[in-house]
Design an enzyme around this catalytic site. Structure first.
Site, PDB file in Angstrom:
ATOM      1  N   ASP A  14      -2.547 -82.998   8.933  1.00 33.64           N
ATOM      2  CA  ASP A  14      -4.008 -83.077   8.806  1.00 33.64           C
ATOM      3  C   ASP A  14      -4.584 -82.026   7.865  1.00 33.64           C
ATOM      4  O   ASP A  14      -5.374 -82.340   6.989  1.00 33.64           O
ATOM      5  CB  ASP A  14      -4.671 -82.957  10.187  1.00 33.64           C
ATOM      6  CG  ASP A  14      -4.305 -84.130  11.076  1.00 33.64           C
ATOM      7  OD1 ASP A  14      -4.527 -85.274  10.656  1.00 33.64           O
ATOM      8  OD2 ASP A  14      -3.767 -83.901  12.178  1.00 33.64           O
ATOM      9  N   ARG A  95      -8.477 -68.486  18.400  1.00 32.68           N
ATOM     10  CA  ARG A  95      -9.528 -68.876  17.440  1.00 32.68           C
ATOM     11  C   ARG A  95     -10.291 -67.680  16.888  1.00 32.68           C
ATOM     12  O   ARG A  95     -10.498 -67.597  15.682  1.00 32.68           O
ATOM     13  CB  ARG A  95     -10.477 -69.911  18.053  1.00 32.68           C
ATOM     14  CG  ARG A  95      -9.790 -71.180  18.563  1.00 32.68           C
ATOM     15  CD  ARG A  95      -8.783 -71.748  17.606  1.00 32.68           C
ATOM     16  NE  ARG A  95      -8.020 -72.860  18.171  1.00 32.68           N
ATOM     17  CZ  ARG A  95      -6.883 -73.310  17.658  1.00 32.68           C
ATOM     18  NH1 ARG A  95      -6.368 -72.766  16.568  1.00 32.68           N
ATOM     19  NH2 ARG A  95      -6.254 -74.310  18.220  1.00 32.68           N
ATOM     20  N   ASP A 124     -12.187 -76.327  20.300  1.00 30.68           N
ATOM     21  CA  ASP A 124     -11.817 -75.458  19.191  1.00 30.68           C
ATOM     22  C   ASP A 124     -12.837 -75.466  18.052  1.00 30.68           C
ATOM     23  O   ASP A 124     -13.084 -74.446  17.429  1.00 30.68           O
ATOM     24  CB  ASP A 124     -10.414 -75.807  18.693  1.00 30.68           C
ATOM     25  CG  ASP A 124      -9.348 -75.316  19.669  1.00 30.68           C
ATOM     26  OD1 ASP A 124      -9.573 -74.258  20.282  1.00 30.68           O
ATOM     27  OD2 ASP A 124      -8.317 -75.988  19.825  1.00 30.68           O
ATOM     28  N   SER A 175      -0.743 -83.745  20.469  1.00 31.21           N
ATOM     29  CA  SER A 175      -1.448 -82.728  19.719  1.00 31.21           C
ATOM     30  C   SER A 175      -1.044 -81.389  20.320  1.00 31.21           C
ATOM     31  O   SER A 175      -1.220 -81.149  21.516  1.00 31.21           O
ATOM     32  CB  SER A 175      -2.943 -82.959  19.862  1.00 31.21           C
ATOM     33  OG  SER A 175      -3.626 -81.822  19.411  1.00 31.21           O
TER      34      SER A 175
END
Ligand code: ARG
Length: 401
Positions: A14, A95, A124, A175
């Site tokens: 991606d 993050r 996220d 994922s």
């Protein structure tokens, strides 16, 4: 001058496609930024070269593994932070450190926008963008999957059409997000919440049904931070890695939950966090002997609130900072050794010692040497129950009328 966009780059399909996709949609130059948070896997140089091969004008790799362990995992440990009582915040704490490096790279390369590969359904995106708003309020955010209609199918077609140096055939239905604090797996077959995870889902942990012989480990802490394992000095990063290996071999730290996302969706996640869960267990047991009762009770609720804030993308918020100050203050005496047995998917503490312990053998013992004056208990109980006793007298009086 051409506009520049900094992209949080993982090396996967991606974000590799996102480089060209963003370029075509916006006309901007893309700078790929990969951040090492101890995720393992491919070398960062391989990832860097792939980004360049996919059309990034610059590719920048930040080694943040020690920084992540010291400044993100250790506060999580000190808080004993488990979102909804289960999840040690694996992705949630990575993050903010990634954001820090994205903003830094945006400054260095003169970018005006930061891009990330998240969808519009998860936590996220919130964590990235709230973090960016806080650390780089002048920067704009863009998420190609969410904002530029970059679906999986389109990504595969784009990669094949442009001949990008990336595997498009490998079919992984899940994922996955991972770092040194743990691993998160979702989607696919797991979306039916009655389906048990299959063994191939796991990577950080061995199956607990077939454990090797029990592994006894002693973890030493100073002020809430692990400093030695079996007497050998370690950094926080080394402590986590060593326990990922040893607790992982015993199947410790597997978590299967349906959790509440910030965006209002309940979602199924499988986590593996052998090192994190072994450390949190040990740390909690050390706190049990070194933190005073009232402080400990209050700290449990602070830790829970801290976990919610961090889960919800509020790492850089004032309340989180204030709670950090409280938690830090509680850690002053959290020093000593915890011995635990890792076996069959469990980490069970079986010994503790500390120079700063509040455990008083002479007060606790039922044997000779007891220094506790039992006669004090009667009066204490009388007063402790007084308020409820007065109220109950009133209830009887009123009901009797
Ligand atoms: N649900 C977790 C969180 O919000 C993990 C998300 C990680 N992403 C993934 N693709 N598994 O923190």
């Amino acid at each position: 001058m051409t506009e520049r966009i900094v992209l949080a780059y993982s090396g996967g399909l991606d974000t590799s496609v996102a480089i060209g996709w963003i370029g075509e949609a916006t006309g901007a130059e893309v700078i790929a930024v990969a951040v090492d948070v101890g995720q393992g896997g491919e070398s960062l140089e391989t990832i860097r070269q792939r980004a360049l091969g996919c059309g990034a004008v610059e590719a920048y790799v930040a080694d943040a593994s020690d920084e992540f362990a010291n400044e993100y995992c250790m506060p999580t440990l000190k808080a004993n932070a488990l979102y909804q009582g289960h999840y040690p915040l694996v992705s949630a704490i990575s993050r903010p450190v990634i954001v820090k490096h994205l903003v830094k790279a945006a400054r260095e390369f003169g970018a005006t926008t930061v891009a990330h590969g998240c969808t519009g359904k998860g936590n996220d995106q919130v964590r990235f963008e709230v973090g960016i708003q806080t650390l780089g309020p002048d920067l704009k955010c863009i998420a190609p999957v969410r904002d530029l209609a970059l679906t999986r199918d389109k990504a595969i077609a784009f990669a094949e059409e442009k001949g990008l140096p990336i595997e498009t055939t490998k079919k992984n239905p899940y994922s996955i997000d991972q770092n040194v604090w743990g691993r998160a797996v979702e989607t696919g077959y797991l979306e039916d919440i009655w389906n048990a995870p299959t063994k191939d889902i796991y990577d950080y942990t061995a199956t607990p049904e077939f454990p090797p012989a029990p592994d006894e480990v002693t973890i030493s802490f100073e002020a809430g931070v692990p400093v030695a394992i079996d007497g050998v000095r370690v950094t926080p990063l080394q402590a986590i890695k060593e326990l990922n290996r040893r607790a992982g071999a015993q199947g410790v730290g597997r978590i299967d939950v349906v959790e509440d996302r910030l965006v209002g969706i309940k979602s199924r996640e499988i986590y593996e966090a052998p090192g994190a869960m072994a450390l949190i267990t040990a740390h909690k047991h050390l706190e049990d002997i070194t933190i005073e009762r009232e402080q400990a009770r209050f700290k449990a609720s602070v830790g829970q609130r801290w976990a919610e804030l961090v889960y919800d993308g509020q790492w850089f918020s004032p309340l989180k900072r204030s709670l950090d100050a409280f938690i830090e203050d509680t850690q002053q005496y959290v020093s000593g050794d915890i011995r635990m047995v890792l076996h069959g998917g469990q980490a069970i503490v079986n010994g503790r010692r500390s120079e700063t312990s509040l455990y008083d053998f002479d007060l606790a013992t039922y044997d000779t040497g007891d220094t506790f004056d039992q006669s004090m208990a009667r009066g204490f109980i009388e007063l402790w129950g007084m308020s409820a006793k007065v109220a109950s007298g009133r209830d009887i009086r009123v009901a009797g009328q």
